[in-house]
Enzyme design. Structure first.
Site, short mmCIF file in Angstrom:
data_model
loop_
_atom_site.label_atom_id
_atom_site.label_comp_id
_atom_site.label_asym_id
_atom_site.label_seq_id
_atom_site.Cartn_x
_atom_site.Cartn_y
_atom_site.Cartn_z
N SER A 40 0.83 -1.21 0.00
CA SER A 40 0.00 0.00 0.00
C SER A 40 0.87 1.26 0.00
O SER A 40 0.55 2.24 -0.68
CB SER A 40 -0.92 0.01 1.22
OG SER A 40 -1.78 -1.10 1.21
N HIS A 43 2.00 1.90 -3.50
CA HIS A 43 1.00 2.49 -4.39
C HIS A 43 1.13 4.01 -4.38
O HIS A 43 0.98 4.67 -5.42
CB HIS A 43 -0.40 2.10 -3.95
CG HIS A 43 -0.76 0.67 -4.23
ND1 HIS A 43 -0.37 0.00 -5.38
CD2 HIS A 43 -1.47 -0.24 -3.51
CE1 HIS A 43 -0.83 -1.23 -5.36
NE2 HIS A 43 -1.50 -1.41 -4.23
N CYS A 162 -1.38 -4.01 9.71
CA CYS A 162 -1.99 -3.93 8.38
C CYS A 162 -2.14 -5.31 7.76
O CYS A 162 -3.24 -5.82 7.63
CB CYS A 162 -1.17 -3.02 7.46
SG CYS A 162 -1.91 -2.88 5.80
#
Length: 360
Positions: A40, A43, A162
Site C-alpha cells: 500500500s 502504491h 496492516c
C-alpha cells in the site's frame, strides 16, 4: 526525530529531521519499534494513488508509549502498542453499528486551527493514513492504537497493524468461515499469507493459494495452504475448479488488480463470496459477465477485512504467542531506516513477503 520523507513520485525517500508535537488531550506519543513495508505504501510512492507531499509514509507499525494526553485513560507510558490506519470516533453511526474500520469522523484528527502533529522546517506535514510510521516517533489518536501483551515481539507485532489484521479479518469477519469450507487466496504476499494462516486457524477444509512466484507458493504451503496454483497458468481458473468443482465458498483477492478481482469472482461457487482486499488504482474498473450475477454470488469490497481493532489485534497476538499464527516466516528481512529505498526496490520485484524496519 529522524524520518524518511517522500517528496515526489520517482524520487528516493530522504532521511531528514522532522519535528513532532506533544500529545493533545486524546493523543499518545509512541517511540517506534518496528514498521513493515507494505505494498500500500508502494502504491503512493509510485503514484498509483495520489497524496500531498512532502509526507512521511508508513502505516504498519509497533512501538512503546512515551507520553499520553491528559484525557487518555486506556494507555500509560511504557505500554506496548500497535497502530492502525483507521482510527475510529466510537460514536458515529458506523462505529455504533460495529463498522469501526469505515469511520471517517474528523474528531480523530487535529483541527485546522490546531498546531500540526508533524512539521518539516517549520512547515506542516500531512499525516499519512493517520500514522506516518517511517519515523522514530509517532503521534496518534488514542483510538488509532491497541495495547498488546508485552510478551509479543515488537517486530512481529508491527505486522498486525496492516497485513495480518487485514488478511485474518477477511477470514474471521468478512467470510465468517465455517470449519470445513473452502477458500482461495489470490496473492501470497503479507495479506494473502495472513489470510491463509487464518483460514487454517478457522478450520477451512481446502485452502488454495494462487500466486505467480514459486517461492511464494512454497511459503503459502508452509503457512497452511492445502493446494497451490500458478497464477500465470492460462488454465489457472480451471485448476481451481479441478480442486473444488463448482468453485470455492470464498475467494479472497489480495493483489489490487482488476484481473485478479475478476478471477476472485469467477472462481467463487454459486452463492459464494468474492472479497476484494487489494487496492485497485483509481480509474480502473472490473468487468463481470452479466449472466453470472444470476448465480447468487456476492462481490464484497473490504477495508482492512472489516476489522474490529481493539478486540481483533489482541486476539491475533494471542494466536501468535500460543503458536497458531506464524509471523516468523512472513518476515523476510529486518533492516535499518537507511535501507528503506533498497527494500522498496525489492518489494517492487515481489521477491520477499515482508521487510521490517527496526528502530534502536
Amino acid at each position: 526525530m529522524k524520518a524518511a520523507i517522500f517528496h515526489g513520485v520517482g524520487e528516493p525517500l530522504s532521511i531528514e529531521e522532522v519535528d513532532i508535537a506533544a500529545p493533545g488531550p486524546r493523543e499518545i506519543l509512541i517511540k517506534t519499534a518496528a514498521v513493515g513495508l507494505c505494498r500500500s505504501d508502494l502504491h503512493f510512492l509510485d503514484g498509483a494513488y495520489p497524496h500531498p507531499t512532502p509526507v512521511i509514509l508508513g502505516h504498519e507499525a509497533s512501538g512503546v508509549v512515551e507520553a499520553v494526553g491528559d484525557a487518555v485513560t486506556a494507555f500509560a507510558v511504557g505500554d506496548h502498542v500497535v497502530t492502525f490506519l483507521a482510527p475510529f470516533c466510537g460514536t458515529c453511526r458506523l462505529c455504533t453499528s460495529g463498522q469501526h474500520s469505515l469511520c471517517q469522523d474528523s474528531s480523530t484528527k487535529r483541527g485546522k486551527d490546531e498546531p500540526p502533529r508533524l512539521s518539516l522546517n517549520g512547515e506542516a506535514l500531512p499525516q499519512f493514513l493517520n500514522i506516518s510510521g517511517f519515523a522514530e516517533k509517532m503521534l496518534v489518536h488514542e483510538n488509532g492504537a491497541v495495547k498488546i501483551d508485552k510478551k509479543m515481539p515488537l517486530d512481529r507485532a508491527a505486522l498486525l497493524g496492516c497485513a495480518v489484521i487485514t488478511g485474518a479479518s477477511a477470514i474471521f469477519n468478512e467470510a465468517k468461515l465455517i470449519p470445513g469450507e473452502s477458500v482461495a487466496i489470490i496473492g501470497a504476499g503479507g495479506i494473502g499469507l495472513s489470510a491463509i494462516n487464518a483460514a487454517k486457524i478457522a478450520g477451512a477444509g481446502t485452502i488454495i493459494a494462487i500466486d505467480p512466484l514459486p517461492q511464494k507458493r512454497k511459503l503459502a504451503l508452509k503457512m497452511g495452504a492445502t493446494h497451490v496454483v500458478d497464477a500465470n497458468l492460462d488454465g489457472a481458473i480451471d485448476a481451481v475448479m479441478d480442486i473444488c468443482p463448482g468453485g470455492v465458498d470464498y475467494a479472497i483477492e489480495a493483489v489490487g488488480r482488476p484481473q485478479t478481482a475478476e478471477m476472485a469472482w469467477n472462481i467463487s461457487r454459486r452463492g459464494g463470496i468474492a472479497i476484494i482486499l487489494g487496492m485497485i488504482a483509481p480509474g480502473q474498473k472490473l468487468s463481470i459477465n452479466g449472466p453470472t450475477l444470476l448465480s447468487g454470488k456476492t462481490l464484497k469490497g473490504s477495508l482492512m477485512g472489516g476489522a474490529k481493532f481493539k478486540t481483533d489485534m489482541p486476539r491475533l497476538a494471542h494466536f501468535y504467542l500460543n503458536g497458531q499464527l506464524d509471523l516468523d516466516n512472513v518476515i523476510a528481512e529486518r533492516i535499518s531506516l537507511s535501507k528503506i529505498n533498497e527494500a522498496f526496490d525489492t518489494l517492487r520485484r515481489s521477491e520477499n513477503a515482508r521487510s521490517v524496519i527496526i528502530f534502536e
